[in-house]
Motif scaffolding. Structure first.
Motif, PDB file in Angstrom:
ATOM      1  N   GLU A   1       2.183   1.716  -3.442  1.00 28.12           N
ATOM      2  CA  GLU A   1       1.109   2.211  -4.321  1.00 28.12           C
ATOM      3  C   GLU A   1       0.962   3.725  -4.144  1.00 28.12           C
ATOM      4  O   GLU A   1       0.804   4.468  -5.126  1.00 28.12           O
ATOM      5  CB  GLU A   1      -0.206   1.504  -3.967  1.00 28.12           C
ATOM      6  CG  GLU A   1      -1.389   1.977  -4.799  1.00 28.12           C
ATOM      7  CD  GLU A   1      -2.696   1.283  -4.427  1.00 28.12           C
ATOM      8  OE1 GLU A   1      -3.730   1.693  -4.963  1.00 28.12           O
ATOM      9  OE2 GLU A   1      -2.672   0.350  -3.604  1.00 28.12           O
TER      10      GLU A   1
ATOM     11  N   ARG B   1      -1.632  -7.121  -6.309  1.00 21.90           N
ATOM     12  CA  ARG B   1      -2.799  -7.209  -5.431  1.00 21.90           C
ATOM     13  C   ARG B   1      -2.447  -8.146  -4.274  1.00 21.90           C
ATOM     14  O   ARG B   1      -1.582  -9.011  -4.421  1.00 21.90           O
ATOM     15  CB  ARG B   1      -4.021  -7.753  -6.182  1.00 21.90           C
ATOM     16  CG  ARG B   1      -4.388  -6.995  -7.455  1.00 21.90           C
ATOM     17  CD  ARG B   1      -4.556  -5.497  -7.260  1.00 21.90           C
ATOM     18  NE  ARG B   1      -5.575  -5.099  -6.286  1.00 21.90           N
ATOM     19  CZ  ARG B   1      -6.856  -4.914  -6.562  1.00 21.90           C
ATOM     20  NH1 ARG B   1      -7.306  -5.084  -7.789  1.00 21.90           N
ATOM     21  NH2 ARG B   1      -7.704  -4.530  -5.624  1.00 21.90           N
ATOM     22  N   SER B   2      -3.174  -7.998  -3.149  1.00 23.83           N
ATOM     23  CA  SER B   2      -2.803  -8.809  -1.990  1.00 23.83           C
ATOM     24  C   SER B   2      -3.978  -9.602  -1.417  1.00 23.83           C
ATOM     25  O   SER B   2      -5.134  -9.186  -1.494  1.00 23.83           O
ATOM     26  CB  SER B   2      -2.199  -7.922  -0.902  1.00 23.83           C
ATOM     27  OG  SER B   2      -3.112  -6.912  -0.527  1.00 23.83           O
TER      28      SER B   2
ATOM     29  N   THR C   1      -4.833  -5.254   3.217  1.00 28.89           N
ATOM     30  CA  THR C   1      -4.923  -6.234   2.135  1.00 28.89           C
ATOM     31  C   THR C   1      -6.158  -5.982   1.265  1.00 28.89           C
ATOM     32  O   THR C   1      -7.125  -5.347   1.702  1.00 28.89           O
ATOM     33  CB  THR C   1      -4.981  -7.665   2.708  1.00 28.89           C
ATOM     34  OG1 THR C   1      -4.769  -8.608   1.655  1.00 28.89           O
ATOM     35  CG2 THR C   1      -6.323  -7.959   3.380  1.00 28.89           C
ATOM     36  N   ASP C   2      -6.109  -6.497   0.026  1.00 21.66           N
ATOM     37  CA  ASP C   2      -7.277  -6.373  -0.860  1.00 21.66           C
ATOM     38  C   ASP C   2      -8.371  -7.369  -0.485  1.00 21.66           C
ATOM     39  O   ASP C   2      -9.548  -7.048  -0.533  1.00 21.66           O
ATOM     40  CB  ASP C   2      -6.854  -6.595  -2.322  1.00 21.66           C
ATOM     41  CG  ASP C   2      -5.921  -5.497  -2.808  1.00 21.66           C
ATOM     42  OD1 ASP C   2      -6.249  -4.311  -2.590  1.00 21.66           O
ATOM     43  OD2 ASP C   2      -4.850  -5.815  -3.366  1.00 21.66           O
ATOM     44  N   ARG C   3      -7.972  -8.594  -0.148  1.00 26.08           N
ATOM     45  CA  ARG C   3      -8.944  -9.615   0.238  1.00 26.08           C
ATOM     46  C   ARG C   3      -8.452 -10.372   1.460  1.00 26.08           C
ATOM     47  O   ARG C   3      -7.253 -10.630   1.580  1.00 26.08           O
ATOM     48  CB  ARG C   3      -9.154 -10.633  -0.902  1.00 26.08           C
ATOM     49  CG  ARG C   3      -9.959 -10.123  -2.071  1.00 26.08           C
ATOM     50  CD  ARG C   3     -11.404  -9.796  -1.640  1.00 26.08           C
ATOM     51  NE  ARG C   3     -12.131  -9.195  -2.737  1.00 26.08           N
ATOM     52  CZ  ARG C   3     -12.750  -9.895  -3.682  1.00 26.08           C
ATOM     53  NH1 ARG C   3     -12.722 -11.216  -3.664  1.00 26.08           N
ATOM     54  NH2 ARG C   3     -13.399  -9.278  -4.648  1.00 26.08           N
TER      55      ARG C   3
ATOM     56  N   ALA D   1      -0.706   0.129  -7.762  1.00 20.24           N
ATOM     57  CA  ALA D   1      -0.347  -1.000  -6.893  1.00 20.24           C
ATOM     58  C   ALA D   1       0.618  -1.925  -7.621  1.00 20.24           C
ATOM     59  O   ALA D   1       0.340  -2.336  -8.757  1.00 20.24           O
ATOM     60  CB  ALA D   1      -1.604  -1.765  -6.500  1.00 20.24           C
TER      61      ALA D   1
ATOM     62  N   ARG E   1     -15.168  -5.231   6.944  1.00 21.41           N
ATOM     63  CA  ARG E   1     -14.617  -5.791   5.700  1.00 21.41           C
ATOM     64  C   ARG E   1     -15.284  -7.107   5.306  1.00 21.41           C
ATOM     65  O   ARG E   1     -14.711  -7.891   4.530  1.00 21.41           O
ATOM     66  CB  ARG E   1     -13.107  -6.003   5.867  1.00 21.41           C
ATOM     67  CG  ARG E   1     -12.339  -4.711   6.163  1.00 21.41           C
ATOM     68  CD  ARG E   1     -10.975  -4.697   5.509  1.00 21.41           C
ATOM     69  NE  ARG E   1     -11.030  -4.834   4.079  1.00 21.41           N
ATOM     70  CZ  ARG E   1      -9.970  -5.059   3.294  1.00 21.41           C
ATOM     71  NH1 ARG E   1      -8.765  -5.134   3.834  1.00 21.41           N
ATOM     72  NH2 ARG E   1     -10.088  -5.179   1.994  1.00 21.41           N
TER      73      ARG E   1
ATOM     74  N   LEU F   1      -9.422 -10.526  -8.398  1.00 21.16           N
ATOM     75  CA  LEU F   1      -8.561  -9.387  -8.041  1.00 21.16           C
ATOM     76  C   LEU F   1      -7.843  -8.822  -9.264  1.00 21.16           C
ATOM     77  O   LEU F   1      -7.571  -7.637  -9.327  1.00 21.16           O
ATOM     78  CB  LEU F   1      -7.511  -9.813  -7.000  1.00 21.16           C
ATOM     79  CG  LEU F   1      -8.012  -9.904  -5.556  1.00 21.16           C
ATOM     80  CD1 LEU F   1      -6.928 -10.510  -4.679  1.00 21.16           C
ATOM     81  CD2 LEU F   1      -8.384  -8.528  -5.034  1.00 21.16           C
TER      82      LEU F   1
ATOM     83  N   ASP G   1     -15.171  -8.434   1.895  1.00 21.11           N
ATOM     84  CA  ASP G   1     -13.860  -8.853   1.359  1.00 21.11           C
ATOM     85  C   ASP G   1     -13.351 -10.127   2.032  1.00 21.11           C
ATOM     86  O   ASP G   1     -12.217 -10.543   1.795  1.00 21.11           O
ATOM     87  CB  ASP G   1     -12.807  -7.752   1.608  1.00 21.11           C
ATOM     88  CG  ASP G   1     -13.139  -6.455   0.884  1.00 21.11           C
ATOM     89  OD1 ASP G   1     -13.623  -6.549  -0.269  1.00 21.11           O
ATOM     90  OD2 ASP G   1     -12.938  -5.367   1.462  1.00 21.11           O
TER      91      ASP G   1
ATOM     92  N   LYS H   1       0.839  -1.212   0.000  1.00 15.25           N
ATOM     93  CA  LYS H   1       0.000   0.000   0.000  1.00 15.25           C
ATOM     94  C   LYS H   1       0.871   1.259   0.000  1.00 15.25           C
ATOM     95  O   LYS H   1       0.575   2.242  -0.690  1.00 15.25           O
ATOM     96  CB  LYS H   1      -0.914  -0.028   1.238  1.00 15.25           C
ATOM     97  CG  LYS H   1      -2.169   0.794   1.128  1.00 15.25           C
ATOM     98  CD  LYS H   1      -3.005   0.499  -0.108  1.00 15.25           C
ATOM     99  CE  LYS H   1      -4.006  -0.612   0.064  1.00 15.25           C
ATOM    100  NZ  LYS H   1      -4.808  -0.892  -1.140  1.00 15.25           N
TER     101      LYS H   1
END
Length: 486
Positions: free
Chosen positions: A157, A166-167, A216-218, A163, A246, A485, A249, A154
């Motif tokens: 980014e 992706r994470s 994190t993204d997910r 980014a 979240r 993602l 996610d 992050k």
């Protein structure tokens, strides 16, 4: 399109294992590769890791980082399956014998923040072409040790306007949160505003786990039921509000079993093999287990096995209270593991009082773990909470009926031997709902009752052994997540 994913973890079976995390890190990448992904793993350079990898080649010289004078990144392969593994060589941080997290006094190392910040930072560097020949599109971080990887991504980014990767962050056990004093934040090299309630700050301290969950993204965790439980006050470990926030996610994807390692018909660590259609060899495994632990050689005694960390999380204080009942009914108990000294001593005292019926051994040894799973009639996993649990899955494969508390992954994988479940050919073990002595005693009584009905017991054993918890279905779900993602 081939998806390139980097799995970031602190341990990996068969190189280094203190718990189920190592089994997952060892098996999931291979299952993803079989399905067409390009997966590599990043590990800290603990002595057992460096010793176990083949063909180590330098990738990058990183100079002085996180207090270590000369950090290098190398790449090698895992001899058992050819998996590509990046390893961080930083002797002053990682070259320590014994447990990777704790010193000889069982106290966490004072520099664990630097040791595991380096792991997360290098993961983010790999997403920015640290290895000119390969970079991941997905950085998949496991547990608090890798929790800073999404935070460093992050930060990158923010700096570059896009980014680098992706994470995905997987919680294997929310109880272990990687919490450090606030003043150590300055050692991490993260933007100063990341130390914030909306960031890595956690009740005035610094939490690596929260960093992973926040940036994190997910988020995934290791069973569907645990994914729901951690959004509650009772099981959320102070992070339930963030997890509820979240929720869209967050998904629960059940861990799998590596059946090349856990299969009673071909297990290299067993003296006698058996299968669902040829169960005779299981009795020989039971006799060998009784002999190994000096228990009375009674083939008809119901033998309970425990292979576990000896902690309150694992419900072994509850089991300790039920030992007199097991002994009174003519049953036997073998316990293997290490953990809380008070539990270790309590169990040892019971074993001294009933040497023909109860045996306790402290330690960890993969061969003995297999011997106990194969030789037991019932494998007890009475955990207070259990994100997924792998022991009950191994027990099912070996026809050793699991006795479990109805939480987390245990609830998702074992069906109680109630009358209706037996009638519907559905039962695979013994499940108790209430975490109290009465609940556990009821499940133990059901185990003795079913054991007395040999035909139904054998049918339940065969049904347990036919359950498929291989990595295939889980790997497909992770791949679908990666694709979303990207």
């Amino acid at each position: 399109m081939t998806i390139r994913a980097l799995h970031v973890a602190s341990e990996l079976y068969p190189l280094l294992k203190t718990g189920g995390l190592a089994d997952v890190a060892g098996a999931l990448p291979s299952a993803l590769i079989e399905r067409g992904a390009d997966v590599r793993v990043l590990l800290p350079g603990f002595p057992a890791v460096l010793a176990g990898l083949r063909d180590l080649q330098p990738v990058a010289q990183l100079g002085s980082r996180f207090g270590a004078p000369d950090v290098t990144l190398e790449r090698g392969t895992l001899p058992t399956n050819g998996l590509a593994v990046y390893v961080i060589r930083a002797a002053s941080l990682y070259d320590r014998p014994g447990n990777p997290y704790l010193n000889d006094e069982h106290v966490p190392y004072g520099d664990n923040a630097q040791r595991f910040a380096l792991l997360g930072w290098i993961a983010a560097q790999l997403a920015q072409q640290l290895d000119p020949t390969w970079s991941p599109q997905i950085v998949h971080a496991h547990d608090w040790h890798a929790g800073l990887a999404p935070a460093y991504l992050k930060a990158a980014e923010r700096e570059h306007g896009r980014a680098p990767a992706r994470s995905v962050f997987t919680i294997h056990n929310l109880a272990y949160q990687g919490i450090f004093p606030a003043h150590q934040f300055s050692l991490l090299g993260l933007p100063h505003d990341f130390f914030n309630m909306h960031g890595v700050e956690f009740y005035g301290q610094l939490s690596f786990l929260k960093a992973g969950l926040y940036y994190t993204d997910r988020i995934t965790t290791v069973s569907p039921t645990y994914a729901r439980e951690i959004q509650t006050l009772a099981h959320g470990g102070g992070l339930d509000a963030l997890l509820r926030h979240r929720a869209h996610d967050l998904s629960g994807i059940l861990n799998g079993v590596d059946y090349t390692v856990w299969n009673p018909a071909a297990d290299q660590l067993l003296a006698t093999h058996y299968s669902a259609s040829r169960l005779a060899g299981k009795l020989a495994c039971k006799e060998a287990l009784q002999k190994r632990f000096g228990l009375a050689q009674k083939s008809d005694a119901l033998l309970f096995g425990v292979v576990s960390r000896l902690t309150e999380q694992k419900g072994l204080d509850l089991l300790l209270g039920a030992v007199p009942e097991i002994v009174k009914r003519g049953g036997q108990l073998v316990v293997f593991g290490t953990g809380d000294p008070a539990l270790e001593n309590g169990l040892k005292m019971v074993a001294q009082a009933h040497p023909e019926s109860v045996a306790v051994e402290l330690g960890f040894d993969e061969t003995l773990a297999h011997t106990i799973i194969a030789g037991s009639d019932v494998v007890a996993v009475p955990s207070r909470f259990e994100p997924c649990g792998l022991t009950q899955l191994y027990a099912l494969a070996y026809g050793s009926l699991p006795l479990v508390h109805c939480v987390g992954g245990l609830a998702d994988t074992v069906a109680d031997a109630s009358l209706e479940n037996l009638a519907d050919d559905f039962a695979t073990g013994f499940v108790f709902d209430r975490f109290d002595p009465k609940g556990l005693a009821g499940a133990i009584r059901r185990a003795f009752a079913l054991y007395a009905r040999r035909t139904e017991w054998k049918a339940t054993q065969r049904r347990a052994m036919r359950q498929d918890f291989g990595w295939g279905a889980s790997a497909e779900r992770y791949l679908a997540l990666y694709r979303e993602l990207l």
